[in-house]
Design a protein around this motif. Structure first.
Motif, PDB file in Angstrom:
ATOM      1  N   THR A  61     -79.342  47.334  14.647  1.00 20.70           N
ATOM      2  CA  THR A  61     -78.273  46.692  13.894  1.00 20.70           C
ATOM      3  C   THR A  61     -78.105  45.216  14.256  1.00 20.70           C
ATOM      4  N   ARG A 111     -72.323  54.777   8.950  1.00 16.15           N
ATOM      5  CA  ARG A 111     -72.170  53.858  10.077  1.00 16.15           C
ATOM      6  C   ARG A 111     -71.201  52.732   9.727  1.00 16.15           C
ATOM      7  N   GLU A 181     -72.140  51.641  14.336  1.00 19.05           N
ATOM      8  CA  GLU A 181     -71.731  52.867  15.026  1.00 19.05           C
ATOM      9  C   GLU A 181     -71.437  53.972  14.016  1.00 19.05           C
ATOM     10  N   ARG A 182     -71.816  55.199  14.330  1.00 19.06           N
ATOM     11  CA  ARG A 182     -71.581  56.323  13.435  1.00 19.06           C
ATOM     12  C   ARG A 182     -70.081  56.624  13.354  1.00 19.06           C
ATOM     13  N   GLY A 213     -76.736  50.625   8.799  1.00 17.25           N
ATOM     14  CA  GLY A 213     -76.774  49.977  10.093  1.00 17.25           C
ATOM     15  C   GLY A 213     -77.783  48.866  10.213  1.00 17.25           C
TER      16      GLY A 213
END
Length: 232
Positions: A61, A111, A181-182, A213
Motif C-alpha cells: 500500500t 481495506r 488495513e482490512r 490497498g
C-alpha cells in the motif's frame, strides 16, 4: 526452494471468515461424489471457487498523506458528484463518489482507503438489487464508515449486491486505521462507494480495474511525489 514450497507461495491465504463456507462446500461435494460423481465434481469446482472468493492476498500500500487507495478489488463502475447517504452525516452537498463493483470472482476483503480514525459506523438494512445500479446506493443493505483524516471526513460504504446477503465488519467506532488495513468483507458480490471531500482529485477512470490497498483512486495533493509503501 522446493517445488512444493514454491507452489504454496503462489497460493494466497484464506480469510478465516471463509472457513465455514469452504468446509460446507467441501462436505456437500463429498456427499455428491458418493451419490453421483459428475454432480460431485461440480461441487468440487464450486468449493475451489468459494476458496478463491475468500482469498486474502498480501498487498503493498502506498502510504503518503493525501492518497486515497481502493478499498476493494473490482471495476471502477462510477465516478460522479452525488449527495452522500444521510447516515454518514456528511451534509447535503454533492461530494465526489468513486464506486467499485465486485463480481463473485473478485477478492471481497475490504481495506481502508486512508489512514484515520473511525468517527462513525452506521448499518442500514435494505434490498438486494444489482449493486451496479445507481439506486443500489439508496435501496440496498449497506454498512457505512466515516473516517476522519487531515484532509477531511471520508465516507466508505459497503453495499450488498444481488447475491450478497451479509456484510461483515471487523472494526469499531473510535478505532484508528492505516491505509490498506482490512476493515470488513461482503459475501458474495457487491459494491464499495468512497465519498471524498472537496479538494480530492480522481486519478482513475470508469471501467478501470482496481486492486484493494494498492490502486490510488484519488489525491488531495496536486503533485504525486514522495510515496512510501507498507507491506502487510
Amino acid at each position: 526452494m522446493s517445488i512444493a514450497k514454491s507452489i504454496r507461495a503462489q497460493i494466497p491465504p484464506i480469510h478465516p471468515e471463509g472457513y465455514p463456507f469452504i468446509g460446507a462446500f467441501a462436505f456437500a461435494s463429498l456427499i455428491l461424489l458418493w451419490i453421483w460423481s459428475p454432480l460431485g465434481w461440480v461441487g468440487v469446482v464450486l468449493t475451489v471457487w468459494c476458496a478463491l472468493f475468500f482469498r486474502d492476498p498480501v498487498r503493498v500500500t502506498p502510504t503518503r498523506e493525501g492518497l486515497v487507495v481502493a478499498p476493494a478489488d473490482g471495476r471502477v463502475s462510477m465516478i460522479t458528484q452525488t449527495v452522500p447517504p444521510p447516515e454518514l452525516g456528511l451534509g447535503a452537498a454533492p461530494l465526489l463518489r468513486i464506486s467499485i463493483f465486485m463480481s463473485v470472482f473478485n477478492c471481497h476483503v475490504n481495506r481502508s482507503p486512508v489512514a484515520g480514525r473511525i468517527e462513525r459506523i452506521a448499518y442500514r438494512p435494505g434490498k438486494f438489487i444489482n449493486a451496479e445500479l445507481d439506486k443500489a446506493s439508496e435501496d440496498n443493505e449497506r454498512n457505512s464508515l466515516v473516517i476522519v483524516t487531515p484532509a477531511g471526513r471520508i465516507g466508505v460504504v459497503q453495499i450488498a449486491g444481488l447475491v450478497a446477503r451479509r456484510i461483515v465488519s471487523f472494526v469499531r467506532e473510535g478505532q484508528s486505521l492505516v491505509a490498506g488495513e482490512r476493515f470488513g468483507l461482503i459475501r458474495f458480490g457487491s459494491r464499495l462507494d468512497v465519498f471524498l471531500p472537496e479538494g480530492a482529485k480522481a486519478l482513475v477512470s470508469e471501467g478501470q480495474t482496481a486492486i484493494a490497498g494498492e490502486t490510488v483512486l484519488a489525491d488531495f495533493r496536486v503533485g504525486d511525489g514522495g510515496r512510501t509503501f507498507r507491506v502487510d
